[in-house]
Enzyme design. Structure first.
Site, PDB file in Angstrom:
ATOM      1  N   LYS A   1       7.026  45.445  18.650  1.00 48.71           N
ATOM      2  CA  LYS A   1       5.725  45.112  18.260  1.00 48.71           C
ATOM      3  C   LYS A   1       5.586  44.206  16.884  1.00 48.71           C
ATOM      4  CE  LYS A   1       4.181  49.225  18.325  1.00 48.71           C
ATOM      5  NZ  LYS A   1       3.350  50.701  18.234  1.00 48.71           N
TER       6      LYS A   1
ATOM      7  N   GLU B   1       4.904  50.071  32.184  1.00 52.47           N
ATOM      8  CA  GLU B   1       4.179  50.810  31.217  1.00 52.47           C
ATOM      9  C   GLU B   1       2.645  50.913  31.111  1.00 52.47           C
ATOM     10  OE1 GLU B   1       3.145  50.614  27.521  1.00 52.47           O
ATOM     11  OE2 GLU B   1       4.220  49.108  27.011  1.00 52.47           O
TER      12      GLU B   1
HETATM   13  N1  PSU Z   1       3.494  46.959  21.986  1.00 53.82           N
HETATM   14  C1  PSU Z   1       2.248  46.327  21.976  1.00 53.82           C
HETATM   15  N2  PSU Z   1       1.273  47.113  22.264  1.00 53.82           N
HETATM   16  C2  PSU Z   1       1.552  48.242  22.234  1.00 53.82           C
HETATM   17  C3  PSU Z   1       2.614  48.994  22.391  1.00 53.82           C
HETATM   18  C4  PSU Z   1       3.635  48.060  22.067  1.00 53.82           C
HETATM   19  O1  PSU Z   1       2.279  45.059  21.698  1.00 53.82           O
HETATM   20  O2  PSU Z   1       0.300  49.111  22.529  1.00 53.82           O
HETATM   21  C5  PSU Z   1       2.632  50.491  22.674  1.00 53.82           C
HETATM   22  C6  PSU Z   1       4.126  50.658  23.662  1.00 53.82           C
HETATM   23  O3  PSU Z   1       3.418  51.386  24.579  1.00 53.82           O
HETATM   24  C7  PSU Z   1       4.969  51.438  22.941  1.00 53.82           C
HETATM   25  C8  PSU Z   1       4.050  51.949  21.704  1.00 53.82           C
HETATM   26  O4  PSU Z   1       5.743  52.046  23.568  1.00 53.82           O
HETATM   27  O5  PSU Z   1       3.117  51.186  21.441  1.00 53.82           O
HETATM   28  C9  PSU Z   1       4.836  52.443  20.548  1.00 53.82           C
HETATM   29  O6  PSU Z   1       3.855  53.478  19.772  1.00 53.82           O
HETATM   30  P1  PSU Z   1       4.620  54.415  18.436  1.00 53.82           P
HETATM   31  O7  PSU Z   1       4.734  53.195  17.495  1.00 53.82           O
HETATM   32  O8  PSU Z   1       3.299  54.940  18.203  1.00 53.82           O
HETATM   33  O9  PSU Z   1       5.499  55.105  19.258  1.00 53.82           O
END
Ligand code: PSU
Ligand code: MN
Length: 313
Positions: free
Chosen positions: A161, A29
């Site tokens: 996360k 990603e």
């Molecule tokens: N985990 C991290 N840092 C990030 C992400 C995940 O430690 O930046 C990113 C990934 O790309 C994940 C996204 O798919 O955050 C999810 O964001 P949201 O909760 O806005 O869907």
């Protein structure tokens, strides 16, 4: 020459060739590059992950949006441009069509990367942490969970996360029918920490077993991704209590500053990195490299299985 899947989706010649020859390919990603890590660490890390793949004789396919095109597999210059740009958007599934219309550059989240990896026929994808259910959220649930229920790709992560509600995320994954495994552990890893056993998951011990289970998922026609949680390497793991205190402080700072929605993660992660004096960043990098390595081993197993029998992905 890049191959067009459609007018706006281009596969690099290297990835195209590998896919056509049935050779292993791993998707990466790019939100981690555009929004997760500071420059130049983001570029160094992205290059390292690709290097890990090439050393394992696996073709890396970092997926991102550039100038209104989806690129599946970046050239070195494209990777540098993306990592350096201060004009990147965070692209989840709902943003794809609009971003193409606007000719945007951007990093794809786990959800959007899954969508394109599946479309291109890539079976394995490595990331750091997936999105999930936010703490005390009023329906702030990442689209990652929904895409995981629709795209049959093996996803290697180190948990969710760190700022999320783990229990609710695991419940939601169960509701969506996503198979979840710990790699060589039955404790669900907690990103910076190894997991204290509060959340118990099924354990898988070998990459061959992962490939076999993916094969089952294919043969059964089950559409869900196979989520494999690979703990942060021992030497980089941070005690849960230390991280929790930092995360709570960062969440408080975010609420005081009125941060919400997609801005939440980048804000909190940089705050947590600051509060941990750099240890969090080192752990994040270590787990990303480790996941790239495991993803490559799984991709090799799957391509060997596929060459023996016709796998429908
Ligand atoms: N985990 C991290 N840092 C990030 C992400 C995940 O430690 O930046 C990113 C990934 O790309 C994940 C996204 O798919 O955050 C999810 O964001 P949201 O909760 O806005 O869907
Ligand atoms: Mn969200």
């Amino acid at each position: 020459m890049k191959r067009n899947i459609s007018q706006n989706i281009l596969i690099s010649p290297q990835v195209d060739q590998a896919l056509k020859s049935g050779l292993p390919v791993v998707a990466f990603e790019s939100t981690v590059v555009t929004h997760g890590l500071p420059f130049p660490t983001n570029l160094e890390l992205a290059k390292e992950m690709e290097e890990i793949a090439r050393n394992a004789k696996v073709t890396p396919a970092t997926i991102a949006l550039m100038r209104g095109k989806v690129l599946i597999g970046l050239q070195d210059s494209e990777m540098s441009d993306l990592a350096k740009s201060t004009n990147n958007h965070k692209i989840s599934t709902k943003d794809i069509a609009f971003a193409l219309h606007k000719n945007w550059n951007g990093g794809t989240t786990v959800a959007a990367t899954l969508f394109f990896a599946h479309l291109a026929g890539i079976s394995v994808f490595a990331t750091g942490g997936i999105g999930g259910v936010h703490r005390n959220s009023n329906f702030d649930i990442s689209n990652d969970l929904y895409e995981l229920s629709k795209r049959r790709v093996v996803v290697i992560c180190s948990g969710v996360k760190s700022i999320l509600d783990i229990s609710s995320t695991l419940e939601y994954l169960e509701t969506m029918g996503v198979p979840l495994f710990g790699y060589q552990t039955n404790r669900f890893p907690e990103f910076y920490s190894k997991g204290n056993g509060e959340h118990v998951v099924e354990q898988i011990d070998t990459t061959n077993a992962i490939a076999q289970i993916y094969n089952q998922q294919c043969e059964l026609g089950l559409p869900e991704a196979l989520l494999v949680a690979n703990p942060v390497p021992d030497e980089y793991a941070i005690e849960k209590e230390t991280m929790e205190a930092n995360i709570e402080a960062a969440l408080l700072a975010a609420s005081i500053s009125g941060i919400h929605g997609p801005e939440t993660t980048p804000f909190i992660l940089s705050k947590v990195a600051e509060l941990s004096g750099g240890r969090a960043l080192q752990a994040n990098l270590a787990l990303l490299r480790n996941n790239a390595q495991l993803a490559c081993e799984v991709a090799i197993e799957i391509s060997q299985l596929k060459s023996r029998r016709k796998l429908i992905i």
